[in-house]
Enzyme design. Structure first.
Site, PDB file in Angstrom:
ATOM      1  N   ASN A 139     -78.298  34.892  47.786  1.00  0.00           N
ATOM      2  CA  ASN A 139     -78.247  35.876  48.830  1.00  0.00           C
ATOM      3  C   ASN A 139     -79.095  37.161  49.282  1.00  0.00           C
ATOM      4  OD1 ASN A 139     -75.384  35.671  47.644  1.00  0.00           O
ATOM      5  ND2 ASN A 139     -75.993  37.599  45.517  1.00  0.00           N
TER       6      ASN A 139
ATOM      7  N   HIS B 102     -73.749  42.055  45.590  1.00  0.00           N
ATOM      8  CA  HIS B 102     -74.125  41.538  46.177  1.00  0.00           C
ATOM      9  C   HIS B 102     -75.151  41.898  47.033  1.00  0.00           C
ATOM     10  CE1 HIS B 102     -69.399  41.109  46.325  1.00  0.00           C
ATOM     11  NE2 HIS B 102     -70.167  40.139  45.247  1.00  0.00           N
TER      12      HIS B 102
ATOM     13  N   ALA C 158     -64.962  35.168  43.189  1.00  0.00           N
ATOM     14  CA  ALA C 158     -64.264  35.593  44.608  1.00  0.00           C
ATOM     15  C   ALA C 158     -64.868  34.718  45.641  1.00  0.00           C
ATOM     16  CB  ALA C 158     -63.903  37.135  45.458  1.00  0.00           C
TER      17      ALA C 158
ATOM     18  N   MET D 260     -76.094  35.701  37.387  1.00  0.00           N
ATOM     19  CA  MET D 260     -74.368  36.450  37.227  1.00  0.00           C
ATOM     20  C   MET D 260     -73.736  35.734  37.203  1.00  0.00           C
ATOM     21  SD  MET D 260     -75.647  39.664  39.774  1.00  0.00           S
ATOM     22  CE  MET D 260     -76.463  40.742  39.746  1.00  0.00           C
TER      23      MET D 260
ATOM     24  N   SER E 119     -79.357  40.274  36.240  1.00  0.00           N
ATOM     25  CA  SER E 119     -78.135  38.754  34.534  1.00  0.00           C
ATOM     26  C   SER E 119     -79.890  38.481  34.401  1.00  0.00           C
ATOM     27  CB  SER E 119     -76.999  38.565  35.014  1.00  0.00           C
ATOM     28  OG  SER E 119     -76.484  39.476  35.459  1.00  0.00           O
TER      29      SER E 119
ATOM     30  N   THR F 130     -71.975  35.024  47.857  1.00  0.00           N
ATOM     31  CA  THR F 130     -71.945  33.800  46.847  1.00  0.00           C
ATOM     32  C   THR F 130     -71.545  32.090  47.804  1.00  0.00           C
ATOM     33  OG1 THR F 130     -72.008  34.917  44.584  1.00  0.00           O
ATOM     34  CG2 THR F 130     -72.218  32.332  44.033  1.00  0.00           C
TER      35      THR F 130
ATOM     36  N   VAL G  49     -91.063  32.038  35.409  1.00  0.00           N
ATOM     37  CA  VAL G  49     -92.131  31.628  36.339  1.00  0.00           C
ATOM     38  C   VAL G  49     -92.768  32.800  36.293  1.00  0.00           C
ATOM     39  CG1 VAL G  49     -92.617  30.629  38.384  1.00  0.00           C
ATOM     40  CG2 VAL G  49     -91.582  30.023  36.921  1.00  0.00           C
TER      41      VAL G  49
ATOM     42  N   ASN H 166     -80.429  35.494  32.309  1.00  0.00           N
ATOM     43  CA  ASN H 166     -79.817  34.201  31.176  1.00  0.00           C
ATOM     44  C   ASN H 166     -79.000  33.316  31.941  1.00  0.00           C
ATOM     45  OD1 ASN H 166     -77.321  36.065  32.435  1.00  0.00           O
ATOM     46  ND2 ASN H 166     -76.667  34.396  32.322  1.00  0.00           N
TER      47      ASN H 166
ATOM     48  N   THR I 222     -66.874  37.642  39.492  1.00  0.00           N
ATOM     49  CA  THR I 222     -65.196  37.709  39.238  1.00  0.00           C
ATOM     50  C   THR I 222     -64.860  36.699  39.940  1.00  0.00           C
ATOM     51  OG1 THR I 222     -65.507  40.059  39.922  1.00  0.00           O
ATOM     52  CG2 THR I 222     -63.618  38.908  39.964  1.00  0.00           C
TER      53      THR I 222
HETATM   54  P1  FAD Z   1     -78.663  34.830  40.466  1.00  0.00           P
HETATM   55  O1  FAD Z   1     -77.406  34.347  39.548  1.00  0.00           O
HETATM   56  O2  FAD Z   1     -78.665  36.133  40.382  1.00  0.00           O
HETATM   57  O3  FAD Z   1     -79.179  33.615  38.833  1.00  0.00           O
HETATM   58  C1  FAD Z   1     -80.519  34.531  39.518  1.00  0.00           C
HETATM   59  C2  FAD Z   1     -81.523  34.140  38.194  1.00  0.00           C
HETATM   60  O4  FAD Z   1     -82.894  33.758  38.101  1.00  0.00           O
HETATM   61  C3  FAD Z   1     -81.887  34.431  36.573  1.00  0.00           C
HETATM   62  O5  FAD Z   1     -80.163  34.040  35.786  1.00  0.00           O
HETATM   63  C4  FAD Z   1     -82.161  35.217  36.240  1.00  0.00           C
HETATM   64  O6  FAD Z   1     -82.227  34.967  35.143  1.00  0.00           O
HETATM   65  C5  FAD Z   1     -83.405  34.244  36.970  1.00  0.00           C
HETATM   66  N1  FAD Z   1     -84.587  35.218  37.199  1.00  0.00           N
HETATM   67  C6  FAD Z   1     -84.985  35.814  37.560  1.00  0.00           C
HETATM   68  N2  FAD Z   1     -86.737  35.929  37.837  1.00  0.00           N
HETATM   69  C7  FAD Z   1     -86.943  34.685  37.162  1.00  0.00           C
HETATM   70  C8  FAD Z   1     -88.562  34.490  36.971  1.00  0.00           C
HETATM   71  N3  FAD Z   1     -89.500  35.122  37.353  1.00  0.00           N
HETATM   72  N4  FAD Z   1     -88.766  32.754  36.330  1.00  0.00           N
HETATM   73  C9  FAD Z   1     -87.414  32.370  36.010  1.00  0.00           C
HETATM   74  N5  FAD Z   1     -86.327  32.851  36.280  1.00  0.00           N
HETATM   75  C10 FAD Z   1     -86.179  33.890  36.920  1.00  0.00           C
HETATM   76  N6  FAD Z   1     -70.071  37.394  43.912  1.00  0.00           N
HETATM   77  C11 FAD Z   1     -69.185  36.459  44.468  1.00  0.00           C
HETATM   78  O7  FAD Z   1     -69.314  35.799  45.547  1.00  0.00           O
HETATM   79  N7  FAD Z   1     -68.053  36.301  44.643  1.00  0.00           N
HETATM   80  C12 FAD Z   1     -67.501  37.868  43.650  1.00  0.00           C
HETATM   81  O8  FAD Z   1     -66.399  37.510  43.337  1.00  0.00           O
HETATM   82  C13 FAD Z   1     -69.151  37.925  42.131  1.00  0.00           C
HETATM   83  N8  FAD Z   1     -67.967  39.257  42.046  1.00  0.00           N
HETATM   84  C14 FAD Z   1     -69.132  39.756  40.658  1.00  0.00           C
HETATM   85  C15 FAD Z   1     -68.624  39.994  39.702  1.00  0.00           C
HETATM   86  C16 FAD Z   1     -69.887  40.457  38.710  1.00  0.00           C
HETATM   87  C17 FAD Z   1     -69.300  41.196  37.853  1.00  0.00           C
HETATM   88  C18 FAD Z   1     -71.271  39.813  39.213  1.00  0.00           C
HETATM   89  C19 FAD Z   1     -72.468  40.245  38.323  1.00  0.00           C
HETATM   90  C20 FAD Z   1     -71.732  39.331  40.126  1.00  0.00           C
HETATM   91  C21 FAD Z   1     -70.592  39.544  41.278  1.00  0.00           C
HETATM   92  N9  FAD Z   1     -71.303  38.616  42.255  1.00  0.00           N
HETATM   93  C22 FAD Z   1     -69.923  38.022  42.914  1.00  0.00           C
HETATM   94  C23 FAD Z   1     -72.559  38.314  42.499  1.00  0.00           C
HETATM   95  C24 FAD Z   1     -73.133  36.219  42.090  1.00  0.00           C
HETATM   96  O9  FAD Z   1     -72.728  36.573  41.147  1.00  0.00           O
HETATM   97  C25 FAD Z   1     -73.923  36.203  42.323  1.00  0.00           C
HETATM   98  O10 FAD Z   1     -74.275  36.457  44.098  1.00  0.00           O
HETATM   99  C26 FAD Z   1     -74.827  35.260  42.053  1.00  0.00           C
HETATM  100  O11 FAD Z   1     -74.619  34.945  41.064  1.00  0.00           O
HETATM  101  C27 FAD Z   1     -75.950  34.723  43.365  1.00  0.00           C
HETATM  102  O12 FAD Z   1     -76.466  33.628  42.317  1.00  0.00           O
HETATM  103  P2  FAD Z   1     -78.007  33.136  42.765  1.00  0.00           P
HETATM  104  O13 FAD Z   1     -78.300  31.772  41.706  1.00  0.00           O
HETATM  105  O14 FAD Z   1     -78.801  33.480  43.738  1.00  0.00           O
HETATM  106  O15 FAD Z   1     -78.737  35.046  41.213  1.00  0.00           O
END
Ligand code: FAD
Length: 525
Positions: free
Chosen positions: A477, A443, A131, A124, A118, A489, A234, A120, A129
């Site tokens: 992750n 995941h 959980a 994600m 994702s 997460t 970045v 934005n 969801t």
């Molecule tokens: P992300 O949320 O993926 O955020 C990373 C961000 O970095 C993004 O916004 C991306 O645009 C940005 N980025 C990437 N590259 C660059 C760059 N070069 N410069 C600047 N920005 C950048 N997890 C659970 O534990 N339980 C659940 O129930 C669950 N359900 C889910 C259901 C759905 C439909 C989805 C899509 C995901 C689900 N997940 C769930 C997974 C969970 O959303 C992710 O584990 C969590 O969002 C990870 O967080 P994060 O900050 O590491 O990464």
């Protein structure tokens, strides 16, 4: 129009605004007040406050627009009749996510066809969801003595409720039946229970889903030293003499590039783009991109047997904008003996297709999703190209991924387990559990994993600092080193809290240096 200005220097540059990047900003705001923090996010801000979960957007059209804006350069969510999950033979794509367009499967390998991300503010975490189970047994890294306390704090940051659907009419029935089937022989901590969810129920009864907004919290929003830059990609971490000293930011609004110096750089850019940015920056430890780990997943649906039909249970959830609560969300925890993670939820909350054309009687059909721990191997990896670039101008990724004999065995056992669960609950819809294409778990883990020592099988140490690059931290992750089967997460945010505390300690131990760095400048595009 004038170009936006970026700060020439900050104390901490955070790449990515999902739950993990947000956790760094929050903990630093709490523990190192005065430290300057910049959060860079490649995608747009969807909401005010930034990072709200899109399910909290009541208007369906507005929500579809927000989902579409999260889908990068090739968006797919177009109409209210969005077709995610209707054709199981196609690559699964969820609203708010975009697939890796190519390179997801090499000849003769299984690949990860549904690999998604994702783009934005909130990542994600604007679409998840929610959980938030705790890891158990082999899911837990064994070298972190304070893991439980970090998980407690992750629950605080994510706003986790232990049993938000406690009064759901069928929740007791579901849990009693699953408990009778699975609890004998299990330790108390690993018995069937309600799924902890990053959700709270408002006074008026409406559900509020936690996004990165909850993780940022008022502490970050009220911190005058913390700034979020949406549409700011970045492209490189600057490394000098074995230290991270800043980032190069590409302003996606006008195409200009800017150098921002930083004392600490945190890359929380998901399991694909975190190793990509390190690779692009010349940070290439042997384990980079390796031990890639997507939880194999199967789903099934069942109609609850012999349940009383309360008025609430008769409510038809289809078309509701928010989750309804008939059966809550139940959890069959992972154990070393049964290395799968089971979640059972009312279908509207579940990433499970309704099987065939069977129209469920309201509230009585529940979806079952079983996730498996992967047999980890170094050869499962994302590789990057030194010359070819992706849509965003970054080194093009190529996935190598193969299920092993042990994975197939685990899968066969998970199939037995999900059938047992279904039989305990009622009458299965369809004959066979349905195996989702690899990547559907959303995941992905392991590509910048944590290790106790620098032995070539990990990218970072126990505080998330990259081996051999002082001041560079990785989050997400991708840091999880175990074959975790449960939703990751909560655990990745716990590890992020540990890293953020380490930076806060180092900043406060040397306050004279806070904000005292000099010298960034706009660099020509
Ligand atoms: P992300 O949320 O993926 O955020 C990373 C961000 O970095 C993004 O916004 C991306 O645009 C940005 N980025 C990437 N590259 C660059 C760059 N070069 N410069 C600047 N920005 C950048 N997890 C659970 O534990 N339980 C659940 O129930 C669950 N359900 C889910 C259901 C759905 C439909 C989805 C899509 C995901 C689900 N997940 C769930 C997974 C969970 O959303 C992710 O584990 C969590 O969002 C990870 O967080 P994060 O900050 O590491 O990464």
């Amino acid at each position: 129009e004038m170009s936006r200005s970026f700060p020439p220097a900050v104390d901490v540059a955070i790449v990515g605004s999902g739950p993990n990047g947000a956790a760094y900003a929050r903990v630093l705001s709490e523990r190192a007040p005065g430290a300057t923090i910049a959060v860079f996010e490649v995608g747009p801000a969807l909401t005010d406050p930034p990072g709200l979960h899109v399910k909290n957007i009541a208007d369906l059209d507005e929500r579809l627009v927000a989902q579409r804006r999260s889908e990068g350069l090739r968006p797919h969510t177009a109409t209210k009749e969005e077709a995610a999950y209707t054709d199981p033979t196609k690559r699964v794509v969820r609203a708010g996510t975009h697939l890796l367009p190519d390179g997801f499967q090499q000849p003769g390998e299984d690949g990860i066809p549904a690999l998604a991300m994702s783009s934005n503010v909130g990542g994600m975490g604007a679409h998840w969801t929610c959980a938030c189970p705790r890891p158990g047994d082999a899911e837990r890294p064994d070298f972190l003595p304070d893991l439980d306390e970090l998980l407690d704090d992750a629950e605080r940051l994510l706003g986790v409720s232990r049993d938000p659907f406690g009064s759901a009419p069928y929740s007791d029935v579901v849990r009693e039946r699953l408990g009778a089937e699975f609890d004998p022989g299990r330790r108390a901590e690993r018995r069937v229970r309600s799924m902890p969810l990053a959700v709270h129920v408002r006074d008026d009864g409406a559900l509020v889903w936690s996004g990165a907004d909850v993780v940022f919290g008022e502490e970050t929003r009220a911190n005058p030293a913390a700034t979020l830059f949406p549409e700011a990609q970045v492209r490189r971490v600057l490394v000098e003499d074995g230290r991270a000293v800043g980032v190069v930011v590409h302003d996606r609004r006008d195409g200009s590039d800017h150098e921002v110096r930083a004392r600490f750089v945190v890359v929380a850019a998901d399991a694909l783009r975190t190793p990509q940015l390190l690779f692009a920056s010349g940070v290439r430890p042997p384990a980079l991109g390796r031990y890639l780990n997507d939880q194999p997943q199967m789903v099934f649906a069942v109609r609850l047997r012999d349940v009383a039909r309360t008025p609430e249970a008769e409510h038809d959830p289809r078309g509701d904008t928010a989750i309804v609560q008939q059966s809550g969300v139940s959890w069959v925890p992972y154990t070393d003996e049964d290395p799968f993670h089971g979640q059972v939820m009312q279908l509207d909350a579940s990433p499970v297709p309704i099987v065939g054309d069977d129209v469920p009687a309201p509230g009585t059909v529940v979806g079952l999703g079983w996730f498996c721990g992967k047999d980890l191997q170094a050869s499962d990896r994302v590789e990057f190209d030194d010359t070819a670039t992706d849509d965003y101008g970054m080194p093009k990724p190529r996935i190598h991924y193969t299920l092993t004999g042990q994975d197939r065995e685990t899968f066969a056992r998970a199939r037995d387990s999900i059938r047992r669960a279904a039989a305990a609950l009622g009458d299965p819809l369809g004959d066979e559990p349905f195996v989702l294409p690899s990547g559907a778990s959303l995941h992905y883990q392991g590509t910048t994993r944590m290790g106790a020592v620098d032995d070539g099988t990990s990218v970072c140490g126990p505080t998330s600092e990259v081996w051999g690059v002082a001041g560079l931290y990785v989050a997400g992750n991708n840091v999880i080193p175990t074959p975790m089967a449960c939703n990751p997460t909560l655990t990745s945010v716990a590890l992020a809290i540990g890293g953020a505390r380490d930076i806060a300690d180092r900043l406060t131990a040397d306050p004279s240096a806070v904000s005292a760095e000099s010298g960034g400048h706009a660099v020509p595009a």
